[in-house]
Structures are given as structure tokens and as C-alpha cells.
Design a protein around this motif. Sequence first.
Motif, PDB file in Angstrom:
ATOM      1  N   THR A  46      -3.002 -11.654   5.598  1.00 54.78           N
ATOM      2  CA  THR A  46      -3.440 -10.264   5.809  1.00 54.78           C
ATOM      3  C   THR A  46      -2.318  -9.286   5.449  1.00 54.78           C
ATOM      4  O   THR A  46      -2.581  -8.238   4.870  1.00 54.78           O
ATOM      5  N   ALA A  47      -1.067  -9.650   5.761  1.00 55.36           N
ATOM      6  CA  ALA A  47       0.055  -8.756   5.468  1.00 55.36           C
ATOM      7  C   ALA A  47       0.233  -8.580   3.957  1.00 55.36           C
ATOM      8  O   ALA A  47       0.483  -7.469   3.479  1.00 55.36           O
ATOM      9  N   SER A  48       0.067  -9.672   3.181  1.00 59.74           N
ATOM     10  CA  SER A  48       0.200  -9.579   1.723  1.00 59.74           C
ATOM     11  C   SER A  48      -0.906  -8.722   1.126  1.00 59.74           C
ATOM     12  O   SER A  48      -0.653  -7.885   0.251  1.00 59.74           O
ATOM     13  N   VAL A  49      -2.137  -8.948   1.600  1.00 59.09           N
ATOM     14  CA  VAL A  49      -3.264  -8.155   1.088  1.00 59.09           C
ATOM     15  C   VAL A  49      -3.062  -6.684   1.456  1.00 59.09           C
ATOM     16  O   VAL A  49      -3.264  -5.790   0.630  1.00 59.09           O
ATOM     17  N   ALA A  50      -2.611  -6.435   2.689  1.00 61.83           N
ATOM     18  CA  ALA A  50      -2.369  -5.055   3.141  1.00 61.83           C
ATOM     19  C   ALA A  50      -1.304  -4.392   2.273  1.00 61.83           C
ATOM     20  O   ALA A  50      -1.453  -3.236   1.868  1.00 61.83           O
ATOM     21  N   GLY A  51      -0.244  -5.145   1.954  1.00 65.89           N
ATOM     22  CA  GLY A  51       0.818  -4.623   1.103  1.00 65.89           C
ATOM     23  C   GLY A  51       0.302  -4.290  -0.291  1.00 65.89           C
ATOM     24  O   GLY A  51       0.655  -3.256  -0.868  1.00 65.89           O
ATOM     25  N   ALA A  52      -0.571  -5.167  -0.818  1.00 68.82           N
ATOM     26  CA  ALA A  52      -1.154  -4.930  -2.145  1.00 68.82           C
ATOM     27  C   ALA A  52      -2.044  -3.682  -2.129  1.00 68.82           C
ATOM     28  O   ALA A  52      -1.964  -2.835  -3.028  1.00 68.82           O
ATOM     29  N   ILE A  53      -2.882  -3.560  -1.107  1.00 66.96           N
ATOM     30  CA  ILE A  53      -3.755  -2.375  -0.994  1.00 66.96           C
ATOM     31  C   ILE A  53      -2.895  -1.112  -0.947  1.00 66.96           C
ATOM     32  O   ILE A  53      -3.126  -0.158  -1.693  1.00 66.96           O
ATOM     33  N   ALA A  54      -1.897  -1.118  -0.075  1.00 66.76           N
ATOM     34  CA  ALA A  54      -1.048   0.070   0.103  1.00 66.76           C
ATOM     35  C   ALA A  54      -0.343   0.422  -1.206  1.00 66.76           C
ATOM     36  O   ALA A  54      -0.303   1.593  -1.612  1.00 66.76           O
ATOM     37  N   GLY A  55       0.195  -0.590  -1.891  1.00 69.28           N
ATOM     38  CA  GLY A  55       0.916  -0.359  -3.137  1.00 69.28           C
ATOM     39  C   GLY A  55       0.027   0.263  -4.207  1.00 69.28           C
ATOM     40  O   GLY A  55       0.414   1.225  -4.878  1.00 69.28           O
ATOM     41  N   ILE A  56      -1.187  -0.282  -4.348  1.00 69.53           N
ATOM     42  CA  ILE A  56      -2.101   0.214  -5.389  1.00 69.53           C
ATOM     43  C   ILE A  56      -2.595   1.625  -5.046  1.00 69.53           C
ATOM     44  O   ILE A  56      -2.689   2.485  -5.921  1.00 69.53           O
ATOM     45  N   VAL A  57      -2.898   1.864  -3.763  1.00 68.97           N
ATOM     46  CA  VAL A  57      -3.356   3.210  -3.376  1.00 68.97           C
ATOM     47  C   VAL A  57      -2.247   4.236  -3.618  1.00 68.97           C
ATOM     48  O   VAL A  57      -2.508   5.339  -4.111  1.00 68.97           O
ATOM     49  N   ARG A  58      -0.999   3.861  -3.311  1.00 65.51           N
ATOM     50  CA  ARG A  58       0.123   4.780  -3.563  1.00 65.51           C
ATOM     51  C   ARG A  58       0.235   5.125  -5.047  1.00 65.51           C
ATOM     52  O   ARG A  58       0.493   6.256  -5.416  1.00 65.51           O
ATOM     53  N   GLU A  59       0.036   4.098  -5.910  1.00 65.60           N
ATOM     54  CA  GLU A  59       0.166   4.274  -7.369  1.00 65.60           C
ATOM     55  C   GLU A  59      -1.043   4.972  -7.980  1.00 65.60           C
ATOM     56  O   GLU A  59      -0.905   5.873  -8.796  1.00 65.60           O
ATOM     57  N   GLU A  60      -2.253   4.497  -7.584  1.00 62.89           N
ATOM     58  CA  GLU A  60      -3.474   4.898  -8.305  1.00 62.89           C
ATOM     59  C   GLU A  60      -4.420   5.745  -7.444  1.00 62.89           C
ATOM     60  O   GLU A  60      -5.449   6.215  -7.933  1.00 62.89           O
ATOM     61  N   GLY A  61      -4.122   5.875  -6.138  1.00 66.68           N
ATOM     62  CA  GLY A  61      -4.961   6.696  -5.257  1.00 66.68           C
ATOM     63  C   GLY A  61      -6.207   5.986  -4.778  1.00 66.68           C
ATOM     64  O   GLY A  61      -6.968   6.511  -3.959  1.00 66.68           O
ATOM     65  N   LYS A  62      -6.434   4.754  -5.267  1.00 61.10           N
ATOM     66  CA  LYS A  62      -7.685   4.051  -5.030  1.00 61.10           C
ATOM     67  C   LYS A  62      -7.466   2.564  -5.290  1.00 61.10           C
ATOM     68  O   LYS A  62      -6.654   2.217  -6.147  1.00 61.10           O
ATOM     69  N   ALA A  63      -8.164   1.683  -4.571  1.00 60.06           N
ATOM     70  CA  ALA A  63      -8.064   0.253  -4.846  1.00 60.06           C
ATOM     71  C   ALA A  63      -9.416  -0.400  -4.625  1.00 60.06           C
ATOM     72  O   ALA A  63     -10.277   0.168  -3.929  1.00 60.06           O
ATOM     73  N   GLU A  64      -9.613  -1.577  -5.222  1.00 58.78           N
ATOM     74  CA  GLU A  64     -10.839  -2.337  -5.001  1.00 58.78           C
ATOM     75  C   GLU A  64     -10.477  -3.734  -4.529  1.00 58.78           C
ATOM     76  O   GLU A  64      -9.558  -4.359  -5.067  1.00 58.78           O
ATOM     77  N   ILE A  65     -11.206  -4.202  -3.516  1.00 65.57           N
ATOM     78  CA  ILE A  65     -10.968  -5.528  -2.958  1.00 65.57           C
ATOM     79  C   ILE A  65     -12.262  -6.317  -3.101  1.00 65.57           C
ATOM     80  O   ILE A  65     -13.331  -5.802  -2.771  1.00 65.57           O
ATOM     81  N   GLN A  66     -12.163  -7.551  -3.571  1.00 64.78           N
ATOM     82  CA  GLN A  66     -13.370  -8.357  -3.739  1.00 64.78           C
ATOM     83  C   GLN A  66     -13.266  -9.641  -2.938  1.00 64.78           C
ATOM     84  O   GLN A  66     -12.192 -10.245  -2.879  1.00 64.78           O
ATOM     85  N   MET A  67     -14.373 -10.048  -2.302  1.00 66.68           N
ATOM     86  CA  MET A  67     -14.329 -11.236  -1.453  1.00 66.68           C
ATOM     87  C   MET A  67     -15.694 -11.896  -1.381  1.00 66.68           C
ATOM     88  O   MET A  67     -16.715 -11.244  -1.568  1.00 66.68           O
ATOM     89  N   ILE A  68     -15.684 -13.203  -1.108  1.00 63.46           N
ATOM     90  CA  ILE A  68     -16.915 -13.982  -0.981  1.00 63.46           C
ATOM     91  C   ILE A  68     -16.839 -14.761   0.322  1.00 63.46           C
ATOM     92  O   ILE A  68     -15.918 -15.550   0.517  1.00 63.46           O
ATOM     93  N   GLY A  69     -17.781 -14.548   1.232  1.00 67.45           N
ATOM     94  CA  GLY A  69     -17.866 -15.344   2.452  1.00 67.45           C
ATOM     95  C   GLY A  69     -17.185 -14.723   3.647  1.00 67.45           C
ATOM     96  O   GLY A  69     -16.305 -13.866   3.532  1.00 67.45           O
ATOM     97  N   ALA A  70     -17.598 -15.197   4.839  1.00 60.38           N
ATOM     98  CA  ALA A  70     -17.181 -14.615   6.109  1.00 60.38           C
ATOM     99  C   ALA A  70     -15.670 -14.681   6.335  1.00 60.38           C
ATOM    100  O   ALA A  70     -15.061 -13.737   6.825  1.00 60.38           O
ATOM    101  N   GLY A  71     -15.046 -15.808   5.939  1.00 55.56           N
ATOM    102  CA  GLY A  71     -13.611 -15.967   6.170  1.00 55.56           C
ATOM    103  C   GLY A  71     -12.792 -14.950   5.397  1.00 55.56           C
ATOM    104  O   GLY A  71     -11.813 -14.397   5.920  1.00 55.56           O
ATOM    105  N   SER A  72     -13.192 -14.677   4.173  1.00 54.94           N
ATOM    106  CA  SER A  72     -12.442 -13.732   3.347  1.00 54.94           C
ATOM    107  C   SER A  72     -12.718 -12.285   3.780  1.00 54.94           C
ATOM    108  O   SER A  72     -11.829 -11.434   3.710  1.00 54.94           O
ATOM    109  N   ILE A  73     -13.936 -12.037   4.250  1.00 54.94           N
ATOM    110  CA  ILE A  73     -14.270 -10.684   4.745  1.00 54.94           C
ATOM    111  C   ILE A  73     -13.426 -10.385   5.984  1.00 54.94           C
ATOM    112  O   ILE A  73     -12.908  -9.285   6.162  1.00 54.94           O
ATOM    113  N   ASN A  74     -13.260 -11.392   6.829  1.00 55.03           N
ATOM    114  CA  ASN A  74     -12.422 -11.273   8.033  1.00 55.03           C
ATOM    115  C   ASN A  74     -10.980 -10.923   7.666  1.00 55.03           C
ATOM    116  O   ASN A  74     -10.387  -9.996   8.232  1.00 55.03           O
ATOM    117  N   GLN A  75     -10.417 -11.636   6.689  1.00 56.34           N
ATOM    118  CA  GLN A  75      -9.036 -11.369   6.264  1.00 56.34           C
ATOM    119  C   GLN A  75      -8.916  -9.967   5.653  1.00 56.34           C
ATOM    120  O   GLN A  75      -7.961  -9.247   5.927  1.00 56.34           O
TER     121      GLN A  75
END
Lengths: 86, 86
Positions: B12-41
Motif C-alpha cells: 500500500t505504501a508503494s502504491v500510495a507513493g506512486a499515486i502521490a508522485g504522479i499527481v504531483r507531476e501530472e495533476g491526475k493519476a489512474e489506478i487499475q485493479m482486478i478482484g477484491a484483494g487488489s481493490i482493498n490494497q
Amino acid sequence: MTLIKVSSQSSTASVAGAIAGIVREEGKAEIQMIGAGSINQAMKAMVLARGYLKDDGFDVVFYPEFVDLDFDGRLVTAIKIIVESR
Amino acid sequence: MTLIKVSSQSSTASVAGAIAGIVREEGKAEIQMIGAGSINQAMKAMVLARGYLKDDGFDVVFYPEFVDLDFDGRLVTAIKIIVESR
């Protein structure tokens, strides 16, 4: 604000209907869930609710927060999602 | 827009870092996931990312969509989450 509690057994259509109904009435709703199964149901309900509300002219967005809940002294971290029209 | 793919094994910390980094750079990010476990993370990562970005003056919200993905002819419904600063 009205709080919608979602479990892993919740019907996505029912939760979506509840979200849409409350946002139409109050402009805002809160959804609370514990665990991966309930987060999964809530996420699918959010996609549906966004579609229902778009038809009524509402463009809703979401943001999640952690919430600590106390079950008879046992501390559980839940997720609360705030739904707002922008 | 940069797409972040989340699995049930993602930190979760790595994904959070990636989201934050991309939003800082591009103002927007997209996250894609399949299944309950990945939605939870992804959901937990969004709570963390929202905190990181709040410190930088970004107030991020999200909205989810269904996406149909084709794996060699097998159609799978995934969730795509768009994260935007408001």
C-alpha cells in the motif's frame, strides 16, 4: 450525514441506490466498511451510483479515510468513504 | 496519463507513493485493479496518498469506472480509479 454500512454480503445495486438517494436528498453521503469483501462491494456500488446520479445531473467524487471503531474494547480499523457532488 | 496497476500483493505504501508522485507531476493519476484483494490494497493506498498530497496542498478525490479487459479472448471486468486534485 447519513451513514451507509456495507458488508461483503451487501447487494451492490441496493448500496448504489442508497448512495444515490442520500446524495439526491442531502448532497453528500458516507459509506463505511470493514475488510476486503465489503470494500469490493462498496467500490462496485460506487461505479453504479455514479451512473445513476450522472443521469440526474450530479457529478459525484469520493475520498476515503481510515476510521478506528471500538467493538467492546477491540479496536478495528474501518474505511469510511465520503461521497460528494462537485 | 500514467496508469498504476495494483495487485493483491502490492504494498500500500508503494502504491500510495506512486499515486502521490504522479499527481504531483501530472495533476491526475489512474489506478487499475482486478478482484477484491487488489481493490482493498488500492483503497488503503488512496487513504495514504491523500495524506501525503494534503501536506503538499493537493486535495485529491477519486471516482471509479468499470473497464473491460481482453486477456487472449477472455473478457475480464476490472475497476479503474481516476484520482484528481480538486
